[in-house]
Write a protein that holds these residues in place. Structure first.
Motif, PDB file in Angstrom:
ATOM      1  N   ALA A 110       0.825  -1.211   0.000  1.00 31.14           N
ATOM      2  CA  ALA A 110       0.000   0.000   0.000  1.00 31.14           C
ATOM      3  C   ALA A 110       0.858   1.260   0.000  1.00 31.14           C
ATOM      4  CB  ALA A 110      -0.917  -0.009   1.218  1.00 31.14           C
ATOM      5  N   LEU A 111       1.933   1.276   0.766  1.00 29.17           N
ATOM      6  CA  LEU A 111       2.818   2.443   0.803  1.00 29.17           C
ATOM      7  C   LEU A 111       3.485   2.668  -0.550  1.00 29.17           C
ATOM      8  CD1 LEU A 111       4.551   2.060   4.295  1.00 29.17           C
ATOM      9  CD2 LEU A 111       2.934   3.849   3.599  1.00 29.17           C
ATOM     10  N   ALA A 112       3.864   1.569  -1.217  1.00 31.67           N
ATOM     11  CA  ALA A 112       4.509   1.699  -2.530  1.00 31.67           C
ATOM     12  C   ALA A 112       3.542   2.319  -3.536  1.00 31.67           C
ATOM     13  CB  ALA A 112       4.997   0.340  -3.009  1.00 31.67           C
ATOM     14  N   ALA A 113       2.289   1.867  -3.529  1.00 32.95           N
ATOM     15  CA  ALA A 113       1.304   2.440  -4.442  1.00 32.95           C
ATOM     16  C   ALA A 113       1.029   3.903  -4.110  1.00 32.95           C
ATOM     17  CB  ALA A 113       0.012   1.623  -4.376  1.00 32.95           C
ATOM     18  N   GLN A 114       0.962   4.220  -2.817  1.00 34.18           N
ATOM     19  CA  GLN A 114       0.740   5.605  -2.401  1.00 34.18           C
ATOM     20  C   GLN A 114       1.907   6.484  -2.828  1.00 34.18           C
ATOM     21  OE1 GLN A 114      -2.080   6.751  -0.812  1.00 34.18           O
ATOM     22  NE2 GLN A 114      -1.275   8.843  -0.948  1.00 34.18           N
ATOM     23  N   ALA A 115       3.131   5.983  -2.630  1.00 35.90           N
ATOM     24  CA  ALA A 115       4.321   6.761  -2.992  1.00 35.90           C
ATOM     25  C   ALA A 115       4.409   6.970  -4.499  1.00 35.90           C
ATOM     26  CB  ALA A 115       5.580   6.059  -2.489  1.00 35.90           C
ATOM     27  N   ALA A 116       4.001   5.958  -5.264  1.00 35.75           N
ATOM     28  CA  ALA A 116       4.096   6.050  -6.723  1.00 35.75           C
ATOM     29  C   ALA A 116       2.962   6.861  -7.326  1.00 35.75           C
ATOM     30  CB  ALA A 116       4.087   4.650  -7.320  1.00 35.75           C
ATOM     31  N   ALA A 121       1.449  -2.216 -10.732  1.00 36.36           N
ATOM     32  CA  ALA A 121       2.584  -2.845 -10.067  1.00 36.36           C
ATOM     33  C   ALA A 121       3.915  -2.520 -10.739  1.00 36.36           C
ATOM     34  CB  ALA A 121       2.385  -4.354 -10.006  1.00 36.36           C
ATOM     35  N   ASN A 122       3.927  -2.430 -12.062  1.00 33.67           N
ATOM     36  CA  ASN A 122       5.179  -2.125 -12.755  1.00 33.67           C
ATOM     37  C   ASN A 122       5.649  -0.695 -12.496  1.00 33.67           C
ATOM     38  OD1 ASN A 122       6.299  -4.397 -14.147  1.00 33.67           O
ATOM     39  ND2 ASN A 122       4.465  -4.411 -15.446  1.00 33.67           N
ATOM     40  N   VAL A 123       4.764   0.129 -11.941  1.00 29.80           N
ATOM     41  CA  VAL A 123       5.149   1.480 -11.536  1.00 29.80           C
ATOM     42  C   VAL A 123       5.566   1.492 -10.071  1.00 29.80           C
ATOM     43  CG1 VAL A 123       4.387   3.875 -11.257  1.00 29.80           C
ATOM     44  CG2 VAL A 123       3.619   2.541 -13.241  1.00 29.80           C
ATOM     45  N   PHE A 124       4.737   0.944  -9.190  1.00 30.50           N
ATOM     46  CA  PHE A 124       5.045   1.076  -7.759  1.00 30.50           C
ATOM     47  C   PHE A 124       6.116   0.104  -7.257  1.00 30.50           C
ATOM     48  CE2 PHE A 124       1.028  -1.577  -7.243  1.00 30.50           C
ATOM     49  CZ  PHE A 124       1.581  -2.673  -6.577  1.00 30.50           C
ATOM     50  N   LYS A 125       6.508  -0.898  -8.098  1.00 28.43           N
ATOM     51  CA  LYS A 125       7.574  -1.805  -7.672  1.00 28.43           C
ATOM     52  C   LYS A 125       8.887  -1.070  -7.422  1.00 28.43           C
ATOM     53  CE  LYS A 125       9.185  -3.032 -12.359  1.00 28.43           C
ATOM     54  NZ  LYS A 125       9.295  -4.123 -13.371  1.00 28.43           N
ATOM     55  N   ALA A 150       4.152  14.777   2.794  1.00 29.20           N
ATOM     56  CA  ALA A 150       4.992  15.959   2.986  1.00 29.20           C
ATOM     57  C   ALA A 150       6.223  15.944   2.077  1.00 29.20           C
ATOM     58  CB  ALA A 150       5.428  16.056   4.445  1.00 29.20           C
ATOM     59  N   GLY A 151       6.275  14.951   1.180  1.00 33.93           N
ATOM     60  CA  GLY A 151       7.404  14.847   0.256  1.00 33.93           C
ATOM     61  C   GLY A 151       8.636  14.217   0.864  1.00 33.93           C
ATOM     62  N   GLY A 152       8.464  13.566   2.031  1.00 36.12           N
ATOM     63  CA  GLY A 152       9.604  12.982   2.724  1.00 36.12           C
ATOM     64  C   GLY A 152       9.928  11.574   2.290  1.00 36.12           C
ATOM     65  N   ASN A 153      10.979  11.031   2.887  1.00 31.32           N
ATOM     66  CA  ASN A 153      11.481   9.696   2.587  1.00 31.32           C
ATOM     67  C   ASN A 153      11.134   8.776   3.749  1.00 31.32           C
ATOM     68  OD1 ASN A 153      12.847   7.482   1.589  1.00 31.32           O
ATOM     69  ND2 ASN A 153      14.871   8.238   2.176  1.00 31.32           N
ATOM     70  N   VAL A 154      10.430   7.699   3.473  1.00 30.97           N
ATOM     71  CA  VAL A 154       9.931   6.782   4.504  1.00 30.97           C
ATOM     72  C   VAL A 154      10.926   5.671   4.789  1.00 30.97           C
ATOM     73  CG1 VAL A 154       8.245   4.922   4.866  1.00 30.97           C
ATOM     74  CG2 VAL A 154       7.471   7.199   4.197  1.00 30.97           C
ATOM     75  N   ASP A 155      11.093   5.361   6.073  1.00 28.15           N
ATOM     76  CA  ASP A 155      11.822   4.168   6.522  1.00 28.15           C
ATOM     77  C   ASP A 155      10.850   3.384   7.395  1.00 28.15           C
ATOM     78  OD1 ASP A 155      13.426   2.229   7.598  1.00 28.15           O
ATOM     79  OD2 ASP A 155      14.795   3.593   8.624  1.00 28.15           O
ATOM     80  N   TYR A 156      10.163   2.416   6.793  1.00 25.09           N
ATOM     81  CA  TYR A 156       9.127   1.663   7.502  1.00 25.09           C
ATOM     82  C   TYR A 156       9.762   0.568   8.353  1.00 25.09           C
ATOM     83  CZ  TYR A 156       5.153  -1.462   8.314  1.00 25.09           C
ATOM     84  OH  TYR A 156       4.203  -2.268   8.891  1.00 25.09           O
ATOM     85  N   GLY A 208      14.988   4.853  -4.404  1.00 29.03           N
ATOM     86  CA  GLY A 208      13.859   4.904  -5.319  1.00 29.03           C
ATOM     87  C   GLY A 208      13.478   6.310  -5.712  1.00 29.03           C
ATOM     88  N   PRO A 209      12.469   6.441  -6.580  1.00 29.86           N
ATOM     89  CA  PRO A 209      12.038   7.763  -7.062  1.00 29.86           C
ATOM     90  C   PRO A 209      11.415   8.592  -5.945  1.00 29.86           C
ATOM     91  CG  PRO A 209      11.194   5.965  -8.447  1.00 29.86           C
ATOM     92  CD  PRO A 209      11.713   5.351  -7.193  1.00 29.86           C
ATOM     93  N   ALA A 210      11.293   9.881  -6.199  1.00 25.91           N
ATOM     94  CA  ALA A 210      10.611  10.768  -5.252  1.00 25.91           C
ATOM     95  C   ALA A 210       9.127  10.433  -5.221  1.00 25.91           C
ATOM     96  CB  ALA A 210      10.813  12.222  -5.662  1.00 25.91           C
ATOM     97  N   PRO A 211       8.476  10.611  -4.074  1.00 26.57           N
ATOM     98  CA  PRO A 211       7.050  10.290  -3.987  1.00 26.57           C
ATOM     99  C   PRO A 211       6.200  11.212  -4.848  1.00 26.57           C
ATOM    100  CG  PRO A 211       7.788  11.419  -1.995  1.00 26.57           C
ATOM    101  CD  PRO A 211       9.015  11.101  -2.788  1.00 26.57           C
ATOM    102  N   ALA A 212       5.042  10.691  -5.234  1.00 29.96           N
ATOM    103  CA  ALA A 212       4.095  11.490  -6.006  1.00 29.96           C
ATOM    104  C   ALA A 212       3.591  12.652  -5.168  1.00 29.96           C
ATOM    105  CB  ALA A 212       2.934  10.604  -6.446  1.00 29.96           C
ATOM    106  N   PRO A 213       3.103  13.700  -5.784  1.00 37.10           N
ATOM    107  CA  PRO A 213       2.591  14.847  -5.026  1.00 37.10           C
ATOM    108  C   PRO A 213       1.458  14.449  -4.089  1.00 37.10           C
ATOM    109  CG  PRO A 213       2.818  15.390  -7.354  1.00 37.10           C
ATOM    110  CD  PRO A 213       3.035  13.911  -7.242  1.00 37.10           C
ATOM    111  N   ALA A 214       1.361  15.134  -2.980  1.00 31.07           N
ATOM    112  CA  ALA A 214       0.294  14.877  -2.022  1.00 31.07           C
ATOM    113  C   ALA A 214      -1.063  15.065  -2.691  1.00 31.07           C
ATOM    114  CB  ALA A 214       0.426  15.814  -0.826  1.00 31.07           C
ATOM    115  N   GLY A 215      -2.010  14.215  -2.313  1.00 28.87           N
ATOM    116  CA  GLY A 215      -3.358  14.329  -2.851  1.00 28.87           C
ATOM    117  C   GLY A 215      -3.582  13.595  -4.147  1.00 28.87           C
ATOM    118  N   ALA A 216      -2.569  12.835  -4.600  1.00 25.84           N
ATOM    119  CA  ALA A 216      -2.738  12.071  -5.835  1.00 25.84           C
ATOM    120  C   ALA A 216      -3.858  11.054  -5.659  1.00 25.84           C
ATOM    121  CB  ALA A 216      -1.432  11.364  -6.196  1.00 25.84           C
ATOM    122  N   THR A 217      -4.630  10.854  -6.700  1.00 29.50           N
ATOM    123  CA  THR A 217      -5.733   9.900  -6.658  1.00 29.50           C
ATOM    124  C   THR A 217      -5.548   8.857  -7.748  1.00 29.50           C
ATOM    125  OG1 THR A 217      -7.092  11.287  -8.104  1.00 29.50           O
ATOM    126  CG2 THR A 217      -7.346  11.594  -5.728  1.00 29.50           C
TER     127      THR A 217
END
Length: 442
Positions: A110-116, A121-125, A150-156, A208-217
């Motif tokens: 879920a976090l990968a899809a949110q970040a992407a 799957a070929n995008v959020f992988k 917030a555009g930050g980098n997650v360490d889960y 990995g890439p930078a996260p998508a902008p906040a509020g992406a749907t």
């Protein structure tokens, strides 16, 4: 890099991996001199994650049949809160094996899809590995999502402990439980201790890439499960199913992924002797899943990994441990929250050495899990100082009518310790060892 890992446990490597307190040492009831008073040698018996559960004890009616049997399993010191929330999902849970790993597999997906900003799957992988190291530490979906927004980098840091994925998409370090059966043939929780195997320094470096902008749907994230509801690993099914359901509950309580609730479609993996997994995967793919959590069995995963990854769907297993997956050609779509057997073998070998055993027999089922863990354990025992002729490793057919010949080979070898690497058939092997006076029975 992660902060707080060393506050939970001590990262250790090599032959001196363990600093065992409650479970181990040469003076407890599982030691090599346990039968000294009677003049008989007490053989130490060890198991691994395929059989170190209370389900094994249900096959024995005689008190003390498993007393003192020890073993390892990927496991962290789960909080009472997490266990209680799992029990709300399934009040009948007997064990928690791989519940944390399953929970983390769903959360990471879920976090990968949110970040992407995408449920493809070929995008959020490309985001999965980087979510497990570096950046700001978070321990649940809601707090991790805030960091991403917030555009930050997650360490889960998950329920299963430190993940720190290496390049192949698997933990570079992991927590293992050192377990022991009591006189009543159930695991004695008071004798359980935990160690870390591996090293975070072996984690990947590409965050990995930078996260998508906040509020992406986007479209709803659909996750399927391929977990053992039937077959020889069915005892692992309930905690894994509960872990997946709890994760989806927590994700959706935090707003879901890309503004949509996560959808969960459950499925049975069966075991490697059936085509249940193939049928389930076909159904899940036709249902349009974006990711499949499972299988538990390495052998089962090897029968379906190509169908899943070639369909552009991510597979993330909470319990596969075979080291074959480390180099498998999976289009970078296979991940696992369970550690590879190279790590469990270190913990197991050092437990055996710490207990003072000088000769070791290994009985391992003939499948990718059994042979891989056996081979890695042998190597670690030799690295710890045992000679090649002090170790005898035997593989067996789990579908055999009996295991008399394998047990007799152990009788003839007469080792200090015997390791049983298997699934539900382990009870028949251990019963044979007991009948021949080389089992755990007190």
């Amino acid at each position: 890099m992660r902060t707080g890992t060393t506050a939970r446990s001590i990262a250790v490597t090599g032959a001196a991996l363990l600093a065992i307190t409650a479970c181990g040492g040469s003076d407890d009831e599982g030691s090599t001199d346990a039968g000294a008073d009677s003049g008989e040698k007490q053989v130490n018996v060890y198991g691994t994650d395929g059989n170190m559960g209370n389900a094994l004890g249900e096959d024995f009616s005689e008190e003390g049949a498993l007393a003192g049997m020890k073993g390892t399993t990927p496991l962290t010191d789960l909080s009472d809160d997490f266990k209680n929330r799992l029990l709300e999902i399934d009040p009948d849970l007997q064990d928690y094996n791989y519940a944390g790993e399953t929970y983390d597999a769903v959360i990471l997906t879920a976090l990968a899809a949110q970040a992407a900003g995408s449920t493809e799957a070929n995008v959020f992988k490309e985001y999965v590995n980087g979510l497990t190291f570096g950046g700001d530490t978070c321990t649940d979906f809601a707090s991790c999502k805030e960091i991403l927004d917030a555009g930050g980098n997650v360490d889960y840091d998950g329920a299963s402990g430190p993940l720190s994925f290496a390049d192949p998409g698997e933990p570079a370090e992991a927590s293992f439980g050192l377990l022991q059966f009591g006189d009543d043939n159930t695991l004695d929780d008071e004798l359980t201790s935990f160690v870390i195997a591996g090293d975070e320094d072996n984690a990947a470096t590409d965050e990995g890439p930078a996260p998508a902008p906040a509020g992406a749907t986007g479209d709803p994230l659909v996750i399927g499960t391929l977990l053992p509801l039937t077959g020889n690993l069915a005892f692992l099914g309930p905690p894994e199913v509960a872990g997946a359901a709890l994760a989806v509950q927590d994700i959706n309580a935090a707003g879901g992924v890309l503004g949509q609730p996560v959808q969960l479609i459950e499925g049975d993996s069966g075991d490697a002797s059936t085509d249940t997994a193939t049928q389930t995967v076909d159904r899940l793919l036709q249902s349009g899943v974006d990711a499949i959590v499972g299988a538990a069995s390495s052998g089962v995963s090897l029968t379906v990994i190509d169908a899943i990854t070639q369909a552009g769907v991510m597979q993330i297993s909470p319990a596969n441990t075979s080291d074959q997956f480390t180099t498998y050609n999976d289009n970078n779509l296979y991940f696992r929250t369970a550690p590879p057997d190279t790590l469990q073998a270190r913990a197991l070998a050092d437990l055996i050495i710490e207990d003072g055993n000088n000769t070791v027999g290994i009985l391992a089922l003939n499948d990718p899990y059994g042979t891989g863990l056996a081979e890695n354990t042998v190597q670690n025992l030799m690295d710890a100082g045992l000679s090649e002729d002090a170790i005898q490793s035997i593989t067996y057919d789990p579908q055999a009518a009996n295991f008399d010949s394998e047990v007799q080979e152990m009788v003839d070898f007469n080792p200090d310790a015997i390791v049983v690497i298997g699934f539900e058939e382990s009870s028949r092997i251990i019963e044979g060892l007991n009948q021949n006076g080389i089992g755990p029975q007190r």
